[in-house]
Design a protein around this motif. Sequence first.
Motif, mmCIF file in Angstrom:
data_model
loop_
_atom_site.group_PDB
_atom_site.id
_atom_site.type_symbol
_atom_site.label_atom_id
_atom_site.label_comp_id
_atom_site.label_asym_id
_atom_site.label_seq_id
_atom_site.Cartn_x
_atom_site.Cartn_y
_atom_site.Cartn_z
ATOM 1 N N VAL A 1 0.843 -1.210 0.000
ATOM 2 C CA VAL A 1 0.000 0.000 0.000
ATOM 3 C C VAL A 1 0.870 1.248 0.000
ATOM 4 C CG1 VAL A 1 -1.728 1.272 1.305
ATOM 5 C CG2 VAL A 1 -1.920 -1.218 1.098
ATOM 6 N N ALA A 2 1.973 1.231 0.753
ATOM 7 C CA ALA A 2 2.857 2.400 0.770
ATOM 8 C C ALA A 2 3.469 2.634 -0.598
ATOM 9 C CB ALA A 2 3.948 2.197 1.821
ATOM 10 N N GLU A 3 3.805 1.565 -1.312
ATOM 11 C CA GLU A 3 4.367 1.721 -2.656
ATOM 12 C C GLU A 3 3.332 2.250 -3.625
ATOM 13 O OE1 GLU A 3 6.894 -0.999 -5.894
ATOM 14 O OE2 GLU A 3 6.267 -1.807 -3.957
ATOM 15 N N LYS A 4 2.083 1.881 -3.431
ATOM 16 C CA LYS A 4 1.016 2.382 -4.288
ATOM 17 C C LYS A 4 0.825 3.880 -4.114
ATOM 18 C CE LYS A 4 -3.161 1.700 -3.085
ATOM 19 N NZ LYS A 4 -4.483 1.080 -2.744
ATOM 20 N N HIS A 5 1.080 4.387 -2.893
ATOM 21 C CA HIS A 5 0.910 5.825 -2.614
ATOM 22 C C HIS A 5 2.164 6.633 -2.897
ATOM 23 C CE1 HIS A 5 -3.130 5.809 -0.889
ATOM 24 N NE2 HIS A 5 -2.816 4.676 -0.265
ATOM 25 N N GLY A 6 3.185 6.019 -3.447
ATOM 26 C CA GLY A 6 4.364 6.787 -3.848
ATOM 27 C C GLY A 6 5.639 6.423 -3.131
ATOM 28 N N LEU A 7 5.574 5.604 -2.086
ATOM 29 C CA LEU A 7 6.798 5.184 -1.403
ATOM 30 C C LEU A 7 7.384 4.002 -2.175
ATOM 31 C CD1 LEU A 7 8.605 5.727 1.073
ATOM 32 C CD2 LEU A 7 7.277 4.023 2.309
ATOM 33 N N THR A 8 8.093 4.323 -3.229
ATOM 34 C CA THR A 8 8.588 3.305 -4.140
ATOM 35 C C THR A 8 9.685 2.457 -3.494
ATOM 36 O OG1 THR A 8 10.206 4.845 -5.050
ATOM 37 C CG2 THR A 8 8.042 4.767 -6.100
ATOM 38 N N LEU A 9 10.051 1.391 -4.203
ATOM 39 C CA LEU A 9 11.084 0.495 -3.691
ATOM 40 C C LEU A 9 12.426 1.220 -3.580
ATOM 41 C CD1 LEU A 9 12.038 -2.322 -2.882
ATOM 42 C CD2 LEU A 9 12.351 -2.837 -5.316
ATOM 43 N N GLU A 10 12.726 2.087 -4.553
ATOM 44 C CA GLU A 10 13.987 2.815 -4.494
ATOM 45 C C GLU A 10 14.062 3.702 -3.253
ATOM 46 O OE1 GLU A 10 12.072 2.561 -7.088
ATOM 47 O OE2 GLU A 10 13.314 1.352 -8.458
ATOM 48 N N ARG A 11 12.930 4.382 -2.910
ATOM 49 C CA ARG A 11 12.912 5.204 -1.691
ATOM 50 C C ARG A 11 13.071 4.343 -0.444
ATOM 51 N NH1 ARG A 11 8.302 9.964 -2.164
ATOM 52 N NH2 ARG A 11 9.248 11.113 -3.905
ATOM 53 N N ARG A 12 12.417 3.208 -0.443
ATOM 54 C CA ARG A 12 12.488 2.340 0.741
ATOM 55 C C ARG A 12 13.900 1.774 0.908
ATOM 56 N NH1 ARG A 12 8.727 -1.178 -0.510
ATOM 57 N NH2 ARG A 12 9.949 -3.100 -0.659
ATOM 58 N N LEU A 13 14.530 1.416 -0.212
ATOM 59 C CA LEU A 13 15.894 0.918 -0.134
ATOM 60 C C LEU A 13 16.852 1.989 0.390
ATOM 61 C CD1 LEU A 13 16.213 -1.117 -3.474
ATOM 62 C CD2 LEU A 13 15.888 -2.011 -1.163
ATOM 63 N N GLU A 14 16.668 3.197 -0.073
ATOM 64 C CA GLU A 14 17.546 4.284 0.380
ATOM 65 C C GLU A 14 17.341 4.561 1.865
ATOM 66 O OE1 GLU A 14 20.577 7.062 -0.252
ATOM 67 O OE2 GLU A 14 19.788 5.433 -1.486
ATOM 68 N N MET A 15 16.081 4.570 2.301
ATOM 69 C CA MET A 15 15.806 4.830 3.719
ATOM 70 C C MET A 15 16.338 3.705 4.589
ATOM 71 S SD MET A 15 14.461 7.326 5.345
ATOM 72 C CE MET A 15 13.981 7.738 7.017
ATOM 73 N N THR A 16 16.168 2.476 4.125
ATOM 74 C CA THR A 16 16.685 1.345 4.894
ATOM 75 C C THR A 16 18.192 1.368 4.950
ATOM 76 O OG1 THR A 16 14.761 0.028 4.207
ATOM 77 C CG2 THR A 16 16.664 -1.159 5.082
ATOM 78 N N GLY A 17 18.834 1.699 3.837
ATOM 79 C CA GLY A 17 20.292 1.776 3.832
ATOM 80 C C GLY A 17 20.834 2.840 4.764
ATOM 81 N N VAL A 18 20.166 3.994 4.823
ATOM 82 C CA VAL A 18 20.620 5.071 5.717
ATOM 83 C C VAL A 18 20.488 4.647 7.177
ATOM 84 C CG1 VAL A 18 20.123 7.412 6.502
ATOM 85 C CG2 VAL A 18 20.168 6.901 4.053
ATOM 86 N N CYS A 19 19.321 4.102 7.556
ATOM 87 C CA CYS A 19 19.095 3.697 8.951
ATOM 88 C C CYS A 19 20.034 2.559 9.350
ATOM 89 C CB CYS A 19 17.640 3.291 9.142
ATOM 90 S SG CYS A 19 16.460 4.650 8.967
ATOM 91 N N ALA A 20 20.202 1.573 8.478
ATOM 92 C CA ALA A 20 21.077 0.453 8.802
ATOM 93 C C ALA A 20 22.535 0.894 8.910
ATOM 94 C CB ALA A 20 20.936 -0.635 7.747
ATOM 95 N N SER A 21 22.980 1.781 8.041
ATOM 96 C CA SER A 21 24.359 2.269 8.133
ATOM 97 C C SER A 21 24.568 3.116 9.381
ATOM 98 C CB SER A 21 24.706 3.071 6.885
ATOM 99 O OG SER A 21 23.852 4.199 6.752
ATOM 100 N N GLN A 22 23.564 3.888 9.751
ATOM 101 C CA GLN A 22 23.679 4.684 10.969
ATOM 102 C C GLN A 22 23.809 3.788 12.197
ATOM 103 O OE1 GLN A 22 20.361 7.283 11.652
ATOM 104 N NE2 GLN A 22 21.356 8.385 13.334
ATOM 105 N N MET A 23 23.028 2.719 12.236
ATOM 106 C CA MET A 23 23.143 1.780 13.347
ATOM 107 C C MET A 23 24.488 1.066 13.325
ATOM 108 S SD MET A 23 20.644 -1.401 14.295
ATOM 109 C CE MET A 23 21.071 -2.510 15.648
ATOM 110 N N ALA A 24 24.961 0.675 12.138
ATOM 111 C CA ALA A 24 26.257 0.006 12.037
ATOM 112 C C ALA A 24 27.391 0.917 12.468
ATOM 113 C CB ALA A 24 26.468 -0.485 10.605
ATOM 114 N N LEU A 25 27.335 2.196 12.129
ATOM 115 C CA LEU A 25 28.375 3.131 12.547
ATOM 116 C C LEU A 25 28.409 3.277 14.067
ATOM 117 C CD1 LEU A 25 27.974 5.929 9.843
ATOM 118 C CD2 LEU A 25 29.829 4.259 10.030
ATOM 119 N N SER A 26 27.245 3.245 14.691
ATOM 120 C CA SER A 26 27.206 3.294 16.156
ATOM 121 C C SER A 26 27.801 2.035 16.768
ATOM 122 C CB SER A 26 25.765 3.486 16.631
ATOM 123 O OG SER A 26 25.218 4.692 16.138
ATOM 124 N N LEU A 27 27.514 0.875 16.158
ATOM 125 C CA LEU A 27 28.068 -0.378 16.670
ATOM 126 C C LEU A 27 29.575 -0.444 16.472
ATOM 127 C CD1 LEU A 27 25.331 -2.894 15.406
ATOM 128 C CD2 LEU A 27 25.586 -1.918 17.700
#
Length: 506
Positions: free
Chosen positions: A291-317
């Motif tokens: 449903v989020a992808e249907k409203h404009g949250l495309t896979l590319e946006r989700r991948l970018e957001m996931t990559g940013v959050c995961a890298s931020q957590m990895a940098l803290s670790l």
Amino acid sequence: MATDWLGSIVSINCGESLGVYQGRVSAVDQVSQTISLTRPFHNGVKCLVPEVTFRAGDITELKILEIPGPGDSRQCGDLQQTEMGIPGVGCQVGPSQNGTGKMLKKPISSSAPQNIPRRTDAKNQDIIISPQQQCSKSYMDRHVETLTQSKGFRRRHNSWSSSSRHPNQVTPKKSGLKNGQMKSKDDECFGDDIDEIPDTDFDFEGNLALFDKAAVFEEIETYERRSGTRSRGTPNEKPARYRHDENILESEPIVYRRIVVPQNANKEFCTDSGLVVPSVSYELHKKLLSVAEKHGLTLERRLEMTGVCASQMALSLLGGPNRLNPKNVHQRPTVALLCGPHVKGAQGISCGRHLSNHDVHVILFLPNFVKMLESITNELNLFSKTQGQQVSSVKDLPDTPVDLVINCLDCHENAFLRDQPWYKAVVDWANQNRAPVLSIDPPINEMEQGIDAKWSLALGLPLPLGERAGRVYLCDIGIPQKVFQEVGINYHSPFGCKFVIPLHST
């Protein structure tokens, strides 16, 4: 009146040619303007002649070292046991430009070393001449008249105790107007015998042990219970304690369950603030992303957001600012990124690109496939522009332990990949490597996860993960609130000011 100063010990400075003389005044002649000293000392050395006479014109400075008191019958031979030759003792009297006397503090030079023996009954007195007094025409008359008519001088006494002081110890001088009055004040203040002062220190620890705090508090609490006083509270009642980020004044009651899912959650988590975050099933989570992808949250946006959050957590670790700063370039961290040929692997590649941009040495493992997903191809194209290293064989992975392993091998579909030789080889390498493991969006079934993780990162809402997932974290991938409502989830953001928060099992 000049005869009043006979017997005084003086120091006469006759300039650089004649030097400094010290002795006891034996005669003062106002007519001939002369002064005589007996047993004189010249520049600290005893003279061979018994008496020396000076004219007023030869005297540059006159310094009174000691004035004899009433009944003082010391001989002139005692001069050697006084302050003569000691720099800075007494006062110097010299003429000023306006004819008034002034006190000059100058050291007396001496060519021979001076000894200070023990003095028992000596009285050292300094004279301070008031600058407002008028002087006569002649030089000697000015000194004699000033010394005679001065009423504002101050006498200082040194009292010596033969029982409690060292023979060579010098005590500070005390100022006073009258001998008897100052002596009585000294006796009143310092008259205690030094032998009466105890040598032992006060035993603080022993006296503190005599105070039974537990018994005193128990007595106070017993009295409060009997009298009905509740100022200190009952023993069973504990005062509320607040953290530094909690508000004491509450405007309305706090609702900790602000996320409600349409079906009963198999597992619930809570945040550091106490907010309840229920888990959702994989089908509901998949529907939410669709449903989020249907409203404009495309896979590319989700991948970018996931990559940013995961890298931020990895940098803290990896150590955060303590590890990643310009002074620690020799300690560049190494991360092994294990990705599969699916969307989960694309999320890991996006995370590796951000880590490489932050000066982390990233080694990306991705098996060779004839046809890759478009999302993986796009992420690999961006990752190739960084300093990261891409390998497709387990033999190219480091033999030594790395700082962190990021696991993106597993996915919810395509279970046949776990039977592939490359998958088993990579799982064996990760289990033998002693580095901690971070899993990004791990699957639900624990049996399907071949690598035990220390941390797991969930997206949006957590899945009912098991114990092998380690400590669960939740990241915000930017799903709007109305998208949650559209799939039947009453949602209120638990993230606050952060994008990645830890979750605790309830």
